[in-house]
Design a protein around this motif. Structure first.
Motif, mmCIF file in Angstrom:
data_model
loop_
_atom_site.group_PDB
_atom_site.id
_atom_site.type_symbol
_atom_site.label_atom_id
_atom_site.label_comp_id
_atom_site.label_asym_id
_atom_site.label_seq_id
_atom_site.Cartn_x
_atom_site.Cartn_y
_atom_site.Cartn_z
ATOM 1 N N ARG A 14 3.747 5.841 1.545
ATOM 2 C CA ARG A 14 4.829 6.002 1.878
ATOM 3 C C ARG A 14 5.923 5.725 0.835
ATOM 4 N NH1 ARG A 14 2.688 4.800 6.716
ATOM 5 N NH2 ARG A 14 2.735 2.618 6.173
ATOM 6 N N MET A 15 5.927 4.520 0.157
ATOM 7 C CA MET A 15 6.802 4.276 -0.839
ATOM 8 C C MET A 15 6.283 4.786 -2.340
ATOM 9 S SD MET A 15 9.561 2.932 -0.243
ATOM 10 C CE MET A 15 10.054 2.558 -1.967
ATOM 11 N N GLU A 36 -4.380 3.947 -7.561
ATOM 12 C CA GLU A 36 -4.779 3.872 -6.233
ATOM 13 C C GLU A 36 -5.962 2.968 -6.096
ATOM 14 O OE1 GLU A 36 -4.217 3.525 -3.083
ATOM 15 O OE2 GLU A 36 -2.420 4.789 -2.872
ATOM 16 N N ARG A 37 -6.092 2.385 -4.869
ATOM 17 C CA ARG A 37 -7.332 1.595 -4.754
ATOM 18 C C ARG A 37 -8.278 2.119 -5.143
ATOM 19 N NH1 ARG A 37 -8.108 -1.073 0.205
ATOM 20 N NH2 ARG A 37 -6.529 -0.232 1.535
ATOM 21 N N ARG A 78 0.236 -4.101 -0.645
ATOM 22 C CA ARG A 78 -0.131 -5.048 0.206
ATOM 23 C C ARG A 78 -0.470 -6.234 -0.641
ATOM 24 N NH1 ARG A 78 1.327 -2.107 3.385
ATOM 25 N NH2 ARG A 78 0.126 -1.059 5.026
ATOM 26 N N THR A 101 5.877 -6.784 0.969
ATOM 27 C CA THR A 101 6.358 -7.772 1.755
ATOM 28 C C THR A 101 5.084 -8.480 2.486
ATOM 29 O OG1 THR A 101 6.685 -6.299 3.584
ATOM 30 C CG2 THR A 101 8.548 -6.840 2.216
ATOM 31 N N MET A 126 14.975 -3.415 -1.733
ATOM 32 C CA MET A 126 15.764 -3.020 -3.248
ATOM 33 C C MET A 126 16.907 -1.992 -3.082
ATOM 34 S SD MET A 126 13.164 -3.389 -5.795
ATOM 35 C CE MET A 126 11.547 -4.553 -5.683
ATOM 36 N N LYS A 160 4.127 -0.026 10.083
ATOM 37 C CA LYS A 160 4.424 -1.113 9.375
ATOM 38 C C LYS A 160 3.587 -2.418 10.054
ATOM 39 C CE LYS A 160 8.123 -4.369 7.695
ATOM 40 N NZ LYS A 160 7.551 -4.308 6.433
HETATM 41 N N1 LIG Z 1 11.001 -3.877 -1.268
HETATM 42 C C1 LIG Z 1 11.409 -2.968 -0.542
HETATM 43 O O1 LIG Z 1 12.641 -2.384 -0.935
HETATM 44 C C2 LIG Z 1 10.513 -2.260 0.463
HETATM 45 C C3 LIG Z 1 9.396 -2.579 0.716
HETATM 46 N N2 LIG Z 1 8.314 -2.094 1.316
HETATM 47 C C4 LIG Z 1 7.026 -2.795 1.493
HETATM 48 O O2 LIG Z 1 6.213 -2.061 0.647
HETATM 49 C C5 LIG Z 1 4.800 -2.103 1.073
HETATM 50 C C6 LIG Z 1 4.235 -0.841 1.118
HETATM 51 O O3 LIG Z 1 4.850 0.001 2.333
HETATM 52 P P1 LIG Z 1 4.570 1.360 2.627
HETATM 53 O O4 LIG Z 1 4.682 2.291 1.291
HETATM 54 O O5 LIG Z 1 5.313 1.856 3.887
HETATM 55 O O6 LIG Z 1 2.951 1.313 2.793
HETATM 56 P P2 LIG Z 1 1.743 2.346 2.644
HETATM 57 O O7 LIG Z 1 0.804 1.854 3.563
HETATM 58 O O8 LIG Z 1 2.122 3.667 3.201
HETATM 59 O O9 LIG Z 1 1.230 2.320 1.312
HETATM 60 C C7 LIG Z 1 0.614 1.378 0.819
HETATM 61 C C8 LIG Z 1 -0.026 1.832 -0.355
HETATM 62 O O10 LIG Z 1 -0.868 0.672 -0.987
HETATM 63 C C9 LIG Z 1 -2.290 1.017 -1.135
HETATM 64 N N3 LIG Z 1 -2.974 -0.121 -0.949
HETATM 65 C C10 LIG Z 1 -3.349 -1.012 -0.097
HETATM 66 N N4 LIG Z 1 -4.192 -1.762 -0.237
HETATM 67 C C11 LIG Z 1 -4.502 -1.747 -1.483
HETATM 68 C C12 LIG Z 1 -5.261 -2.391 -2.390
HETATM 69 N N5 LIG Z 1 -6.207 -3.467 -2.105
HETATM 70 N N6 LIG Z 1 -5.411 -2.084 -3.749
HETATM 71 C C13 LIG Z 1 -4.725 -0.903 -4.060
HETATM 72 N N7 LIG Z 1 -3.857 -0.260 -3.257
HETATM 73 C C14 LIG Z 1 -3.727 -0.746 -2.312
HETATM 74 C C15 LIG Z 1 -2.429 1.924 -0.140
HETATM 75 O O11 LIG Z 1 -3.784 2.750 -0.207
HETATM 76 P P3 LIG Z 1 -4.414 3.089 1.045
HETATM 77 O O12 LIG Z 1 -3.663 3.899 1.891
HETATM 78 O O13 LIG Z 1 -5.839 3.798 0.575
HETATM 79 O O14 LIG Z 1 -4.721 1.817 1.938
HETATM 80 C C16 LIG Z 1 -1.221 2.948 0.029
HETATM 81 O O15 LIG Z 1 -1.307 3.717 -1.013
HETATM 82 C C17 LIG Z 1 4.960 -3.006 2.542
HETATM 83 O O16 LIG Z 1 4.639 -4.182 2.083
HETATM 84 C C18 LIG Z 1 6.440 -2.660 2.851
HETATM 85 O O17 LIG Z 1 7.021 -3.594 3.526
HETATM 86 C C19 LIG Z 1 8.632 -0.785 1.843
HETATM 87 C C20 LIG Z 1 9.797 -0.153 1.621
HETATM 88 C C21 LIG Z 1 10.960 -0.987 0.879
#
Ligand SMILES: NC(=O)C1=CN([C@@H]2O[C@H](COP(=O)(O)OP(=O)(O)OC[C@H]3O[C@@H](n4cnc5c(N)ncnc54)[C@H](OP(=O)(O)O)[C@@H]3O)[C@@H](O)[C@H]2O)C=CC1
Ligand SMILES: O=C(O)C1=N[C@H](C(=O)O)C[C@H](O)C1
Length: 268
Positions: A14-15, A36-37, A78, A101, A126, A160
């Motif tokens: 999503r982000m 990406e992973r 993550r 987070t 942020m 989430k």
């Molecule tokens: N600081 C801020 O302002 C904000 C922080 N956040 C935080 O950002 C994080 C992500 O949120 P969001 O975008 O909604 O989550 P999503 O689940 O939509 O996205 C996470 C991404 O990380 C990838 N990912 C997961 N595990 C791995 C791995 N082991 N190696 C590489 N890539 C990986 C996922 O791939 P796959 O789908 O294949 O698992 C996916 O593309 C959360 O912790 C959230 O709390 C969110 C918004 C604002």
């Protein structure tokens, strides 16, 4: 104008998608890598397809190769993934902006330590509005330091995975610090059954998960005869992405060290 080469981790998330689009639209930035992973179905696809038109940057799983020549990696993934990415950035001398987070205390220490070698901005939220709210909370807690019960309520989308949100926890830390309390000792995470009366020294947290809520946070100072509430509601993830871009520009000027969005926004 010097151009910053930016890499995005978790591109299909999503982000990640909003970050790709934000970097592609920034006149002072170039999307240098989209990651990406390993094994993701998005590997090899044009990153532009995730937010609109193709852009000629193909999604990769090879972090080390992709980061060569990059000024900064923006990571909203993550905790375990972020720590792997952090290590790669440290080895290659690439700055990192961490929005992820849900870290443990030990994991946060690893992030802090990386600031000895590279520039790190690490912040659970942020957006400008939340970071202003943190300042307001510090002020409110110092004024309402007796006779007011503090409760933090947050609401997020159904996908989430961590709770309470990183932002809610940071809000709790700010209030606890202002009151000379230790959040670890005074936090109450949810209530059920016969709980007894509320202890005045506690800071309560409540979590709502549902639908597509982008991110709502309210800190309540509930006294006798009045209640002060400080609320922030995010209506678009662009607010977080634009904050991350500001952080990348900040690090390009500042070099190594551990920073958060209070530093980036000049709020410290
Ligand atoms: N600081 C801020 O302002 C904000 C922080 N956040 C935080 O950002 C994080 C992500 O949120 P969001 O975008 O909604 O989550 P999503 O689940 O939509 O996205 C996470 C991404 O990380 C990838 N990912 C997961 N595990 C791995 C791995 N082991 N190696 C590489 N890539 C990986 C996922 O791939 P796959 O789908 O294949 O698992 C996916 O593309 C959360 O912790 C959230 O709390 C969110 C918004 C604002
Ligand atoms: O997972 C999210 O979506 C968000 N996470 C961050 C948090 O945990 O505080 C920030 C924002 O509220 C959105």
């Amino acid at each position: 104008m010097s151009i910053l080469n930016i890499a995005i981790a978790g591109s299909s998330g999503r982000m990640g998608r909003v970050l790709l689009e934000s970097v592609a639209q920034a006149p002072d930035m170039r999307l240098a890598a989209a990651l990406e992973r390993k094994g993701s179905p998005f590997i090899g696809k044009d990153a532009g397809e995730l937010f609109g038109a193709p852009c000629g940057v193909f999604i990769s799983e090879e972090m080390a190769t992709a980061l060569v020549g990059c000024h900064a990696l923006i990571d909203f993934t993550r905790p375990e993934a972020t720590l792997d990415h952090l290590q790669a950035c440290r080895e290659l001398g690439v700055n990192i902006i961490i929005g992820t987070t849900g870290f443990s205390v030990e994991q946060k220490e690893l992030i802090a330590d990386a600031g000895r070698d590279i520039g790190v901005v690490f912040a659970p939220n942020m957006s400008v509005g939340v970071n202003l709210s943190l300042k307001l909370l510090d002020m409110a807690a110092r004024v309402l330091n007796e006779g007011y019960d503090i409760e933090i309520v947050e609401a997020h989308h159904r996908h989430k995975v961590d709770a309470p949100s990183g932002t809610a926890l940071r809000m709790g830390e700010v209030v606890a610090n202002a009151l000379g309390r230790n959040l670890e000792e005074c936090a109450v995470y949810g209530r059920e059954g016969v709980t007894g009366e509320r202890s005045p020294s506690t800071i309560g947290f409540a979590t709502v998960r549902g639908g597509d809520i982008v991110g709502d946070h309210t800190v309540m100072f509930a006294g006798t005869g009045e209640r002060v509430e400080i609320t922030h509601k995010a209506s678009s993830r662009a607010t977080f992405a634009l904050g991350a871009l500001r952080a990348a520009r900040f690090l390009a000027q500042r070099g190594k060290g551990l920073f958060d969005m209070q530093d980036v926004l000049g709020l410290r």
